[in-house]
Design an enzyme around this catalytic site. Structure first.
Site, mmCIF file in Angstrom:
data_model
loop_
_atom_site.group_PDB
_atom_site.id
_atom_site.type_symbol
_atom_site.label_atom_id
_atom_site.label_comp_id
_atom_site.label_asym_id
_atom_site.label_seq_id
_atom_site.Cartn_x
_atom_site.Cartn_y
_atom_site.Cartn_z
ATOM 1 N N ARG A 61 45.421 64.818 39.547
ATOM 2 C CA ARG A 61 45.441 65.193 40.969
ATOM 3 C C ARG A 61 44.444 66.317 41.228
ATOM 4 O O ARG A 61 43.738 66.309 42.248
ATOM 5 C CB ARG A 61 46.853 65.626 41.377
ATOM 6 C CG ARG A 61 47.831 64.475 41.586
ATOM 7 C CD ARG A 61 49.267 64.976 41.685
ATOM 8 N NE ARG A 61 50.202 63.917 42.036
ATOM 9 C CZ ARG A 61 50.654 62.988 41.192
ATOM 10 N NH1 ARG A 61 50.246 62.989 39.926
ATOM 11 N NH2 ARG A 61 51.513 62.057 41.597
ATOM 12 N N GLU A 91 59.917 58.117 34.157
ATOM 13 C CA GLU A 91 59.061 58.215 32.974
ATOM 14 C C GLU A 91 59.808 58.773 31.766
ATOM 15 O O GLU A 91 59.375 58.616 30.623
ATOM 16 C CB GLU A 91 57.844 59.082 33.272
ATOM 17 C CG GLU A 91 58.170 60.535 33.539
ATOM 18 C CD GLU A 91 57.018 61.286 34.198
ATOM 19 O OE1 GLU A 91 56.680 62.363 33.696
ATOM 20 O OE2 GLU A 91 56.483 60.797 35.206
ATOM 21 N N SER A 95 55.574 55.336 43.512
ATOM 22 C CA SER A 95 55.323 56.463 44.417
ATOM 23 C C SER A 95 53.842 56.805 44.463
ATOM 24 O O SER A 95 53.388 57.483 45.393
ATOM 25 C CB SER A 95 56.119 57.686 43.963
ATOM 26 O OG SER A 95 55.619 58.191 42.731
#
Length: 441
Positions: free
Chosen positions: A35, A326, A179
């Site tokens: 990100r 996860e 997501s």
């Protein structure tokens, strides 16, 4: 890219000879690193990314951004305090080809970036990447004005025909399978002419902490974001058009990657210290503190980091993992060694991850003598005495670490393709051996 260490095709998972006592320095977060790279590439000025994770997924992201014209210089920070990447934004351009490997963040976060480029950008990757859902990003971008050729597959390979800008605006998507569809549109939204309003219209949205991470990181670089968490409409996120600031970002340790080491303390009745565990974080892995405590451990945040102690007893758990899917493989591995049954719920979306993780965990644990049953949205695990055998990974890093966890307590477990852990944990086998030797890593 750095060379991947060579390991045997069937790696013998070490059996623990006693209680583990080690300090394990976990590399940086993949989710934060990737990100951070995207946001720095879209900023109006250069920025620094300190202590980034160097793994297959993050190196694929860095190389993909370079192919689009972004400068990424690897070295040390301006104060000489350790590894850092200098990200120098530039005009995004094609033609270019992006290799996504099997990285969900690369295949989903970069098509919106490519829509801002001047020219076509082709996306391709590993065979498994063709099977992973991408329709939410493709359909969302088309609704916002992008032109994409995917032969109506809703999957890779595909070409995004960048026009140098994207109009943006309001879009409805079904992100129930990942997501990352929401995060993908939000990360590039400040550069869209109208910003973006993303409305999730499907069933339950998984992995909400990852969306919170995206929102927090956007705000850190100057973006204005309205979200459900701060009083906005449920399942609606709005990001305004704005310039992004170049920041000096330090990447947190990847808390999800701390899981196998914490599990080692739990299974052996030992102690593992993870330095630099953040007091506040949006990382889903932070929930390991609560989950593994319920399964028999104790933990404390100290000046040394997170100190986790196993009690020598492992308890079963009934837990909704929808926000932390996860973590499921590692929790399933521990549950297979517990003193009572476990039910892991809320993770039907794991069938669409690097592999069908629910089917893979069921098959591999059962072939070692376990009793695991797939449910509609998870797993039911009844502990049984396990025996050695080959634990297949399906090119999935979390399957490999799950097998290593079981191997701590079960002699003769051999992990097929342990090298797949390089996706997020560079040279996990050496870290694992060092932990067992008591020297940490």
């Amino acid at each position: 890219m750095t060379e991947t260490p060579v390991h045997p095709a069937l790696w013998p998972a070490p059996l623990a000879s006693g209680a583990v006592d080690a300090t394990v320095t976990v590399p940086g977060s993949k989710s934060v690193t990737n990100r951070g790279l995207v946001l720095a590439a879209l900023a109006a000025e250069p920025g620094w990314l300190r202590r980034p994770l160097r793994s297959r997924d993050t190196l694929l992201m860095a190389e993909a951004l370079r192919t689009l014209g972004v400068g990424i210089e690897e070295g040390v920070g301006p104060d000489g305090s350790g590894e850092a990447w200098r990200v120098i934004p530039a005009g995004l351009h094609g033609p270019a080809t992006v290799d996504v490997g099997n990285a969900g963040t690369v295949m989903r976060f970069l098509p919106p970036v490519a829509a801002l480029a001047d020219g076509p950008v082709r996306f391709d990757g590993d065979p498994r990447s063709y099977e992973r859902p991408l329709g939410g990003v493709i359909n969302g971008l088309r609704a916002l004005g992008a032109r994409i050729d995917d032969d109506n597959r809703g999957a890779l390979p595909m070409t995004v025909h960048g026009a140098g800008a994207l109009e943006g605006g309001r879009v409805e998507i079904d992100a129930s399978s990942s997501s990352q569809f929401v995060s993908a549109l939000l990360l590039s939204a400040p550069r869209f002419n109208q910003g973006v309003e993303v409305r999730h219209v499907g069933s339950a949205l998984p992995s909400m902490p990852h969306i919170r991470m995206t929102v927090d990181m956007l705000r850190c670089v100057g973006a204005q974001v309205d979200e459900p968490e701060t009083g906005g409409e449920p399942n609606v996120w709005r990001v305004s058009h704005s310039a992004l600031l170049g920041r000096d970002l330090t990447v947190e340790p990847d808390l999800s990657n701390a899981q196998p080491f914490l599990a080692a303390a739990l299974i052996t009745g030992g102690t593992v210290v993870i330095p630099d565990w953040p007091v506040r974080t949006t990382q889903p892995g932070d929930q390991l503190r609560q989950i593994f405590t319920e399964m028999g451990g104790t933990c404390q945040l100290t000046d040394r980091g997170l100190v986790f102690n196993g009690s020598g007893r492992i308890h079963g758990i009934d837990v909704d993992l929808s926000e932390v899917g996860e973590l499921t493989p590692g929790i399933a591995a521990v549950a297979a060694l517990a003193d009572s049954p476990s039910t892991l719920r809320g993770v039907a979306h794991l069938r669409l991850h690097e592999t069908d993780r629910l089917a893979a965990l069921t098959k591999e644990i059962n072939e070692l003598g376990g009793d695991v049953t797939e449910t509609a949205d998870g797993l039911h695990i009844r502990p049984r005495p396990l025996h050695g055998g080959v634990f297949h990974t399906y090119d999935d890093h979390r399957m490999a670490t799950a097998g290593a966890i079981i191997g701590l307590a079960v002699d003769g477990v051999r992990i097929e393709n342990v090298a797949t852990t390089a996706k997020t944990l560079p040279d996990f086998p050496d870290m694992w051996s060092s932990m067992l030797a008591g020297s940490g890593s």
